[in-house]
Design an enzyme around this catalytic site. Structure first.
Site, PDB file in Angstrom:
ATOM      1  CB  CYS A 124      -0.887   0.044   1.230  1.00  0.00           C
ATOM      2  SG  CYS A 124      -1.868  -1.409   1.475  1.00  0.00           S
ATOM      3  NE  ARG A 140       4.605   1.700  -0.931  1.00  0.00           N
ATOM      4  CZ  ARG A 140       5.324   1.779   0.189  1.00  0.00           C
ATOM      5  NH1 ARG A 140       6.505   2.333   0.153  1.00  0.00           N
ATOM      6  NH2 ARG A 140       4.861   1.323   1.317  1.00  0.00           N
ATOM      7  CD1 TRP A 168      -0.089  -5.661  -3.359  1.00  0.00           C
ATOM      8  CD2 TRP A 168      -0.122  -6.659  -1.354  1.00  0.00           C
ATOM      9  NE1 TRP A 168       0.461  -6.903  -3.489  1.00  0.00           N
ATOM     10  CE2 TRP A 168       0.455  -7.548  -2.288  1.00  0.00           C
ATOM     11  CE3 TRP A 168      -0.240  -7.081  -0.033  1.00  0.00           C
ATOM     12  CZ2 TRP A 168       0.907  -8.805  -1.942  1.00  0.00           C
ATOM     13  CZ3 TRP A 168       0.210  -8.350   0.316  1.00  0.00           C
ATOM     14  CH2 TRP A 168       0.782  -9.192  -0.642  1.00  0.00           C
ATOM     15  CG  ASN A 205       0.388   2.161   3.695  1.00  0.00           C
ATOM     16  OD1 ASN A 205      -0.671   2.207   3.080  1.00  0.00           O
ATOM     17  ND2 ASN A 205       1.527   2.592   3.203  1.00  0.00           N
ATOM     18  N   GLY A 206      -0.541  -1.107   6.561  1.00  0.00           N
ATOM     19  CA  GLY A 206      -0.230  -1.987   7.682  1.00  0.00           C
ATOM     20  C   GLY A 206      -1.380  -2.930   7.968  1.00  0.00           C
ATOM     21  CD  GLU A 246      16.279 -13.991  -7.312  1.00  0.00           C
ATOM     22  OE1 GLU A 246      15.792 -14.477  -6.279  1.00  0.00           O
ATOM     23  OE2 GLU A 246      15.859 -12.948  -7.836  1.00  0.00           O
ATOM     24  CE  LYS A 265      13.443 -12.344  -9.442  1.00  0.00           C
ATOM     25  NZ  LYS A 265      13.311 -11.422  -8.509  1.00  0.00           N
ATOM     26  CD  GLU A 314       9.649 -12.485  -7.611  1.00  0.00           C
ATOM     27  OE1 GLU A 314       9.706 -11.989  -6.495  1.00  0.00           O
ATOM     28  OE2 GLU A 314      10.538 -12.306  -8.476  1.00  0.00           O
ATOM     29  CG  HIS A 353      16.966 -38.028  -2.052  1.00  0.00           C
ATOM     30  ND1 HIS A 353      17.192 -39.337  -1.736  1.00  0.00           N
ATOM     31  CD2 HIS A 353      18.187 -37.472  -2.226  1.00  0.00           C
ATOM     32  CE1 HIS A 353      18.497 -39.573  -1.703  1.00  0.00           C
ATOM     33  NE2 HIS A 353      19.124 -38.450  -2.004  1.00  0.00           N
ATOM     34  CE  LYS A 402      11.578  -3.055  -6.064  1.00  0.00           C
ATOM     35  NZ  LYS A 402      12.252  -4.240  -6.633  1.00  0.00           N
TER      36      LYS A 402
HETATM   37  C1  G6P Z   1       9.014  -8.612  -2.024  1.00  0.00           C
HETATM   38  C2  G6P Z   1       9.547  -8.202  -3.376  1.00  0.00           C
HETATM   39  C3  G6P Z   1      10.780  -9.026  -3.709  1.00  0.00           C
HETATM   40  C4  G6P Z   1      11.817  -8.833  -2.600  1.00  0.00           C
HETATM   41  C5  G6P Z   1      11.250  -9.147  -1.217  1.00  0.00           C
HETATM   42  C6  G6P Z   1      12.177  -8.678  -0.127  1.00  0.00           C
HETATM   43  O1  G6P Z   1       8.571  -9.934  -2.061  1.00  0.00           O
HETATM   44  O2  G6P Z   1       8.576  -8.374  -4.365  1.00  0.00           O
HETATM   45  O3  G6P Z   1      11.326  -8.613  -4.946  1.00  0.00           O
HETATM   46  O4  G6P Z   1      12.899  -9.679  -2.855  1.00  0.00           O
HETATM   47  O5  G6P Z   1      10.015  -8.450  -1.024  1.00  0.00           O
HETATM   48  O6  G6P Z   1      12.273  -7.287  -0.221  1.00  0.00           O
HETATM   49  P1  G6P Z   1      13.488  -6.442   0.338  1.00  0.00           P
HETATM   50  O7  G6P Z   1      13.129  -5.021   0.029  1.00  0.00           O
HETATM   51  O8  G6P Z   1      13.551  -6.725   1.805  1.00  0.00           O
HETATM   52  O9  G6P Z   1      14.717  -6.899  -0.377  1.00  0.00           O
END
Ligand code: G6P
Length: 585
Positions: free
Chosen positions: A2, A27, A71, A95-96, A460, A464, A467, A483, A580
């Protein structure tokens, strides 16, 4: 996650709010709304979807207003659940997460109050209205005293058209002041774009905001002086330029992110601390967690200091046992991730020294930590992290070298300097990866396999792809596949294999043979020239000191995710259900 924007001043509020909300779009959000106060009445516009939908409502009259990008946490993404929430004389954006919202809502219902949304946030407007007996500030204070959980709020009252109140508790909030105008926002870009002086509220602090001045209060409601925070013009939103998406632009910026991060001075006061460090704990979430997994190998290889990597949301509730002389690295792009901040606070309470590894100067995590080391990736707009991951690795490799040196081990610092040019070559070579993406769009599931340092890269790569393309996938240690998960591998499960560790190469090749025998097509990313012809789909990337290879090997995987998502018609910059900056638990 948010976003909050509020404006009061000489200009019409709505255009400033809309511009501010656009600057917070990165965000991640699912609905948006604004409320503008004029002549004692609120005009409220809310829309599911993008901020630009709000613009169609036309210009709203009024010089004071609040806006929000939501969000969803409590209640589906919908117009009804979008903020601001208006109740009686009050409009609120939040927010929160309110942890005691069910009990609070029940109280309101007992009083016979009706709710217009399913959100936790709406109870805030109800409680302020209930506490109001003519004194706006007092009513907000009384209501806030009833809330538990995390919140940043901005509130308007129709009886007080000349002011706005902001309160922060465990969710970031910045107040901006300019010439006969002021703002509040959950993040700097909205305020930086207006060129205002910025003040970051600490937990428990609040602000009474007027166009001609702001009064800040501490958690005991005493007026306090605050220093403004400095920011660079990078806080302003970067432009796409020639690129179709920020994600592609940010991948192209990886070499610069790596070189700038490596140029950043390393505080010499850390050397004594490093000499006495006996164990490292890395706490982080998402992509930042994967940088920890990948960097563990470099730190242990070079410095021979044991490293434990923990997901922050697990660490904070695991009653962790920290060894004496423990050093905790809290890694975060945004520096605002609630779980990482909580893990860092807990580590401090347990007596550890905490170093924040962050990309955003002045972010909340830096306030918690004993030291901050900055990645210099520049602003990252695309929700899925790319260049910040490579910058985190560069910083953690540098850290590994310094730790090795502090432990009296020889370390080839010069090899770090090569990483940026090698990353530039890898970006070039990886253009070919677009050819692979067609095979992935039809996949049922995608496996990413690696051993040692390659395992972090595999994790990673898989994250990606999930996501931004929404394809199911798994990052797996190559030796563990047999396994269980091998049962899922077949013709419709492409397998991406990372091969950059000479000592483990033959072992990893066993996994290649195992999956090929089950009909899967293997896509090999390797820096080992001996394996250039090992499979029909092989990308040979530059080689570097092997424990540093994830910083290069991840690049083709970032691009693979990008091209697959675009081929599937997804928006890689704004993936569904992903924020974000995750400022709630
Ligand atoms: C969210 C974002 C990711 C990020 C993660 C941790 O899930 O979408 O891209 O890796 O938060 O965020 P930070 O700002 O702590 O690296």
């Amino acid at each position: 996650m948010c976003g909050i924007v509020g404006y009061i001043g000489r200009r019409s509020a709505a255009p400033v709010l809309l511009e501010g909300l656009k600057r917070l779009e990165y965000r991640g959000y699912d609905s948006a709304g604004i409320a503008v106060l004029q002549g004692g009445c609120f005009t409220v516009v809310k829309r599911k979807g993008r901020v630009r939908e709000l613009e169609r409502a036309g210009n709203l009259e009024g010089n004071v207003g609040i806006g929000h990008t939501r969000w969803a946490t409590h209640g589906a993404p919908s117009e009804r659940n979008a903020h601001p929430h208006v109740y009686g004389k009050f409009a609120v954006v939040h927010n929160g997460i309110l942890e005691n919202f069910a009990a609070l809502k029940e109280e309101c219902l007992q009083r016979g109050e009706a709710f217009a949304s399913e959100t936790d946030s709406e109870v805030i407007a109800h409680f302020i209205a209930h506490a109001y007996h003519g004194d706006f500030l007092q009513a907000v204070r009384d209501a806030v005293a009833r809330l538990s959980g995390s919140f940043a709020i901005a509130v308007l009252c129709s009886d007080y058209p000349d002011c706005m109140i902001a309160v922060r508790e465990k969710s970031p909030l910045i107040v901006g002041t300019g010439e006969k105008e002021a703002m509040v926002a959950s993040d700097l870009p909205a305020i930086a774009a207006e060129g205002m002086r910025a003040y970051s509220l600490a937990d428990g602090e609040s602000a009474l905001i007027r166009a001609d001045g702001v009064v800040f209060y501490d958690s005991d409601c005493h007026p306090i002086e605050k220093n403004s925070v400095s920011y660079s013009c990078e806080s302003d939103a970067p432009r796409l330029g020639e690129y179709p998406h920020f994600m592609l632009k940010e991948i192209a910026e990886i070499p610069k992110s790596v070189s700038r991060t490596l140029e950043e001075p390393f505080p010499s006061e850390l050397d004594g601390l490093l000499r006495s460090t006996e164990r490292i704990y890395i706490v982080a979430c998402g992509t930042a967690y994967h940088s920890g997994i990948a960097a563990k190998y470099a730190i242990e290889t070079l410095a021979r200091v044991p490293v434990e990597v923990h997901i922050a949301s697990e660490f904070r509730y695991s009653d962790p046992i920290l060894s004496p002389h423990a050093l905790v690295l809290a890694v975060s792009q945004s520096g605002e991730t609630a779980d990482t901040i909580a893990a860092a606070k807990l580590a401090k309470e347990l007596g550890a020294t905490v170093i924040a590894v962050v990309n955003v100067v002045g972010s909340s995590l830096t306030e918690v930590a004993d030291f901050a080391l900055y990645t210099r990736a520049g602003r990252e707009i695309s929700v899925a992290a790319t260049k910040s991951f490579n910058a985190q690795l560069a910083l953690l490799y540098r850290f590994a070298c310094r730790l090795a040196e502090a432990k009296g081990r020889s370390c080839d610092f010069a090899s770090l300097k090569n990483l940026a040019p090698l990353a530039a070559r890898t970006v070039e070579l990886s253009r070919r990866i677009a050819e692979w993406s067609g095979d992935f769009t039809r996949a049922k599931c995608v496996y990413f396999l690696g051993r040692g340092a390659d395992y972090g890269t595999a994790l990673e790569g898989s994250l990606k792809l999930k996501e931004i393309s929404y394809l199911p996938g798994e990052g797996y240690p190559a030796g563990e596949l047999k396994h269980g998960s091998l049962a899922l591998v077949g013709r419709d499960t492409p397998v991406v294999v990372l091969l950059t560790q000479t000592a483990l190469a033959e072992k990893t090749m066993n996994a290649v043979h195992e999956v090929e025998a089950r009909g899967a097509t293997v896509y090999l990313v390797t820096s080992l020239r001996d394996y250039a012809d090992a499979t029909a789909h092989t990308l040979v990337i530059p080689s570097c000191v092997e424990c540093f290879s994830p910083v290069l090997a991840v690049i083709p995987l970032q691009l693979l995710a990008y091209h697959t998502a675009v081929s599937m018609g997804r928006d890689p910059d704004k993936p569904r259900n992903l924020a974000k900056s995750v400022t709630v638990e």
